[in-house]
Structures are given as structure tokens and as C-alpha cells.
Design a protein around this motif. Structure first.
Motif, short mmCIF file in Angstrom:
data_model
loop_
_atom_site.label_atom_id
_atom_site.label_comp_id
_atom_site.label_asym_id
_atom_site.label_seq_id
_atom_site.Cartn_x
_atom_site.Cartn_y
_atom_site.Cartn_z
N GLY A 71 0.83 -1.21 0.00
CA GLY A 71 0.00 0.00 0.00
C GLY A 71 0.86 1.26 0.00
N ARG A 72 1.83 1.30 0.90
CA ARG A 72 2.68 2.49 1.03
C ARG A 72 3.43 2.76 -0.27
N ARG A 73 4.05 1.69 -0.80
CA ARG A 73 4.88 1.88 -2.00
C ARG A 73 4.03 2.28 -3.21
N ILE A 74 2.90 1.60 -3.39
CA ILE A 74 2.10 1.85 -4.60
C ILE A 74 1.39 3.20 -4.50
N ALA A 75 0.96 3.59 -3.29
CA ALA A 75 0.35 4.93 -3.12
C ALA A 75 1.37 5.99 -3.54
N GLN A 76 2.60 5.79 -3.13
CA GLN A 76 3.64 6.78 -3.43
C GLN A 76 3.93 6.82 -4.94
N GLU A 77 4.09 5.66 -5.53
CA GLU A 77 4.49 5.64 -6.95
C GLU A 77 3.35 6.09 -7.86
N LEU A 78 2.12 5.66 -7.57
CA LEU A 78 1.02 6.06 -8.45
C LEU A 78 0.70 7.55 -8.29
N GLY A 79 1.01 8.11 -7.12
CA GLY A 79 0.79 9.54 -6.89
C GLY A 79 1.57 10.39 -7.88
N ALA A 80 2.66 9.83 -8.40
CA ALA A 80 3.50 10.59 -9.33
C ALA A 80 3.20 10.23 -10.80
N HIS A 81 2.20 9.39 -11.04
CA HIS A 81 1.91 8.96 -12.42
C HIS A 81 1.14 10.05 -13.17
N PRO A 82 1.50 10.34 -14.43
CA PRO A 82 0.85 11.45 -15.14
C PRO A 82 -0.65 11.25 -15.38
N SER A 83 -1.17 10.02 -15.37
CA SER A 83 -2.61 9.82 -15.59
C SER A 83 -3.42 9.92 -14.29
N VAL A 84 -2.72 10.02 -13.15
CA VAL A 84 -3.42 9.99 -11.86
C VAL A 84 -3.58 11.41 -11.32
N ASP A 85 -4.82 11.76 -11.01
CA ASP A 85 -5.09 13.08 -10.46
C ASP A 85 -4.78 13.09 -8.96
N ARG A 86 -5.24 12.04 -8.28
CA ARG A 86 -5.07 12.02 -6.82
C ARG A 86 -5.10 10.58 -6.29
N VAL A 87 -4.28 10.33 -5.30
CA VAL A 87 -4.29 9.03 -4.60
C VAL A 87 -4.86 9.25 -3.21
N TYR A 88 -5.83 8.45 -2.83
CA TYR A 88 -6.40 8.49 -1.47
C TYR A 88 -5.85 7.29 -0.71
N TYR A 89 -5.24 7.56 0.43
CA TYR A 89 -4.64 6.50 1.25
C TYR A 89 -4.69 7.02 2.69
N PRO A 90 -4.85 6.15 3.70
CA PRO A 90 -5.02 6.67 5.06
C PRO A 90 -3.91 7.66 5.44
#
Ligand SMILES: Cc1ncc(COP(=O)(O)O)c(C=O)c1O
Length: 389
Positions: A265-284
């Protein structure tokens, strides 16, 4: 849990009863509806050694209950046929017509329906607290409040709520605080230690952990569980022994699994947060302005569920799901295999477009339940699917 024993050890040894089970290391499956009836049943009943009927108690179900009890640090635990069975049985046991419940609005859709549709038909009044308002709990809970109910972290935006603040407000008026801790697991969060009266789980999720059973759990003080017991028996929301066996088996690896879910969870929230197609990542810890401070006070890990708002909105979300190769497109969460779903079609299908907007849930939100696969393989699948939206 016995003093000094940590969860990983307790889960292996906490419910062993070889003397009752022909010496078996693994507590056996008692797949029986009924039991030999001792002549003096009422005398023997208090010993905990005799059983009457599986709708009331079953030794296999008790093993799983004991593991959940020890993990949460409560006096007792009860298991139910589903998370919804746990919630409805608990509320029917605690409330009567004329009582008031305070409910924080960002609840699982089924729980929301229970509060919105079912309880009012029995004369229970529900006062809703909007999650975005961040009200002072002591201004919301009144002398008429009997139960305060919150889910933390909550779906689908993984908001966190301050258990201690709500517990203090509930205590001041003698109300009970019930916390749905399904997203957290007792490895990452122990609500009773932060002042909650009862903690509830959809054990279908992380506690079972293998997407092969449906169950619910409730942990808390015996004086409250005794009130729940008679309603549990009359509503018939008991857990089936086979599901209890699977739950006890799944629980043995809970600590290991949750450690991996947390890492993924921690790693993928961080990496997808920087992906150009992703507007926002929601994670606790990342959803509201106070969330990180609250999460770091009451959680030791953040779990394996995150939600994604994609820049391309609902159309991109649908393409993303279609392009996934490893991650299953399915509802639910907390299993060893990764799942992706659109909350507006699954857990939150009960909400209208206006309600979704008011609750700041983006229309194309994707919920990801990260399993225990290798993080690199998951990232590869997720980024290849994002690259094609
Ligand atoms: C947070 C939460 N609580 C309760 C439930 C209800 O649990 P069950 O599906 O086991 O009835 C769910 C189900 O998705 C859930 O997500």
C-alpha cells in the motif's frame, strides 16, 4: 493477549486447547448443528465446556472468536454470519424506539442503508455527521445519544476519524462508541485502546484474508456482549462452523499478510501519486488536512487499500479496469490477491450522483485492494493499464 506475547505469536498459540480436541494441534472443525445433551445441562452450561445448539455456540467458531478477541484486547468477542450481521445484531441489541444514534456519514454503503432505511422504521433516530465538516464531537453528541458509530479508515476515500475524540464525547453522555475497523485490522489499529467501547469487523476482508468466506466480528466488554447474545440467537446471525474454521485458519497468517499489505500500500500509493494519468491518490493519512496527525496517533500501519482519481474521469477508469492483467476486477477487499473496483458500482452503489458529489467522491474513483503479490509485479500491471487509458 497474554502479557508480553505479540500478535504473531498469539495467533499461533492463543486458542490452542489440545485437551478438548484429542490433542490436535489444529483445532478441528465441529460441523454439527447440535450436541449431546447432558442430563444437568443448566449446571454444566456455565463451565463453557458444553454446547447446546450451533446457532448459539460452536467450539470451532469459539476458536476464531478467541483469536479476534485477543488481537483487539477486549474481554470477549462474538462472530456473525457477515459484517452486516454483526452491525445489525449489535444495533438491534443496543437500541430501542426513541433512541438516537450519531453516525459519521462516510460508511460502507450497506451500513449506510441500515441506518437510513432500517433503523428509522423501528423508531430509532439517526443524526448524521458529514465527514467534511470536521465538527467538534462534543458539540454533536447529546444527552439523547445512545450510540456513536464511525468507520475508520473509511471507504472509499480512506479518511481517518479521531477515535479518542469521539470516545471522550460519547463517554461524557454515557453513549457507546462503536468503531468499524475493517480497513485497519487489529494489527494496524486497536480502537478499544483508544477509548472505543466496541470494535466491529467485516471478517470477510482482512481477518479471513483469502476471499473465501463471509463473516463478521464484534469485540468489547462482556456486559455489552451479554446484551448482544440473546439478539444474536433470535436474529439467527450465527457464523457457520466451516466459515469459522476457515476464519481461524486465515487468522494464523494475519500479521504476516498485513505487513505485506502495508508495504504494498505504502509503495504503490507513493508511486502512483507521481503517475501522469493519476489526479489524486487516497490513502489513510492523505485525504483530509488533519488525517496524517490522527492516523499517526491511532494507526501503526496504513493497510493495503487505496483509491485513485484518474485525470480522464469515469471513461479512463473503465479503460483502466479493462486493461488490468493481474489485478482482478471484483468488489470487496482484504484478500491475498489484488482487486480493483469502481465504488460507485459496488460498495457505494447506494449513493446518488448528488450524494457522491457532496461527499467529494470523484465519479470515476477506482478502489484498489492490494494483495500480497510482489510489489514490482503489481506496479508493472497497474502502470501498463494506466499507460493505456
Ligand atoms: C467497512 C465495511 N464494514 C462492513 C462491511 C459489511 O461486511 P460484510 O460484507 O461481511 O457483510 C463491509 C463490506 O464491504 C465494509 O467494507
Amino acid at each position: 493477549m497474554p502479557e508480553g506475547i505479540r500478535p504473531g505469536t498469539f495467533l499461533q498459540h492463543g486458542a490452542r486447547r489440545p485437551e478438548r480436541n484429542a490433542g490436535a494441534v489444529v483445532p478441528p472443525l465441529y460441523q454439527t448443528s447440535t450436541y449431546h445433551y447432558p442430563a444437568a445441562f443448566s449446571e454444566a452450561a456455565g463451565s463453557g465446556e458444553v454446547h447446546l445448539y450451533t446457532r448459539m455456540d460452536n467450539p470451532t467458531v469459539e476458536v476464531a472468536a478467541e483469536l479476534v478477541r485477543g488481537l483487539e484486547g477486549g474481554e470477549g468477542a462474538r462472530l456473525f454470519s457477515s459484517g452486516m450481521g454483526a452491525a445489525s445484531t449489535t444495533l438491534f441489541a443496543l437500541l430501542k424506539a426513541g433512541d438516537e444514534v450519531v453516525a459519521l456519514e462516510d460508511l460502507y454503503g450497506g451500513t449506510l442503508d441500515l441506518f437510513r432505511e432500517t433503523l428509522p422504521r423501528f423508531g430509532v433516530q439517526v443524526r448524521w455527521v458529514t465527514e467534511t465538516a470536521r465538527l467538534d464531537p462534543s458539540e454533536v453528541v447529546t444527552a439523547r445519544t445512545r450510540v456513536v458509530w464511525l468507520e475508520t479508515p473509511s471507504g472509499p476515500l480512506l479518511r481517518v476519524h479521531d477515535i479518542r475524540a469521539w470516545a471522550d464525547a460519547a463517554d461524557r453522555v454515557g453513549a457507546l462508541l462503536v468503531v468499524d475497523s475493517t480497513f485497519a485490522t487489529p494489527i494496524n489499529q486497536r480502537p478499544l485502546a483508544h477509548g472505543a467501547d466496541l470494535v466491529i469487523h467485516s471478517a470477510t476482508k482482512y481477518l479471513g484474508g483469502h476471499s473465501d468466506l463471509v463473516a463478521g466480528a464484534l469485540v468489547g466488554p462482556s456486559r455489552i456482549l451479554d446484551r448482544v447474545d440473546s439478539v444474536h440467537a433470535t436474529l439467527g446471525s450465527a457464523l457457520d462452523p466451516f466459515a469459522g474454521f476457515l476464519l481461524a485458519r486465515g487468522l494464523r497468517t494475519l500479521e504476516l499478510r498485513v505487513a505485506r499489505h502495508n508495504d504494498n500500500g505504502r509503495r504503490i500509493a507513493q508511486e502512483l501519486g507521481a503517475h501522469p494519468s493519476v489526479d489524486r491518490v487516497y490513502y489513510p493519512g492523505r485525504t483530509g488536512p488533519d488525517d496524517e496527525a490522527i492516523a499517526s496517533r491511532q494507526m501503526t500501519g496504513r493497510g493495503g487499500v487505496l483509491s485513485l482519481a484518474l485525470k480522464g474521469g469515469p471513461a479512463a477508469a473503465e479503460k483502466f479496469l479493462r486493461n488490468l492483467r493481474l489485478v482482478h476486477v471484483a468488489s470487496s477487499f482484504g484478500g491475498v490477491e489484488s482487486l480493483a473496483s469502481l465504488p460507485r458500482e459496488t460498495s457505494h452503489r447506494h449513493l446518488s450522483d448528488a450524494e457522491l458529489a457532496r461527499r467529494e467522491i470523484p465519479p470515476g474513483l477506482v478502489r484498489l485492494s492490494l494483495g500480497i503479490e510482489d510489489a514490482d509485479d503489481l506496479l508493472h500491471d497497474l502502470t501498463q493499464a494506466l499507460g493505456r487509458v
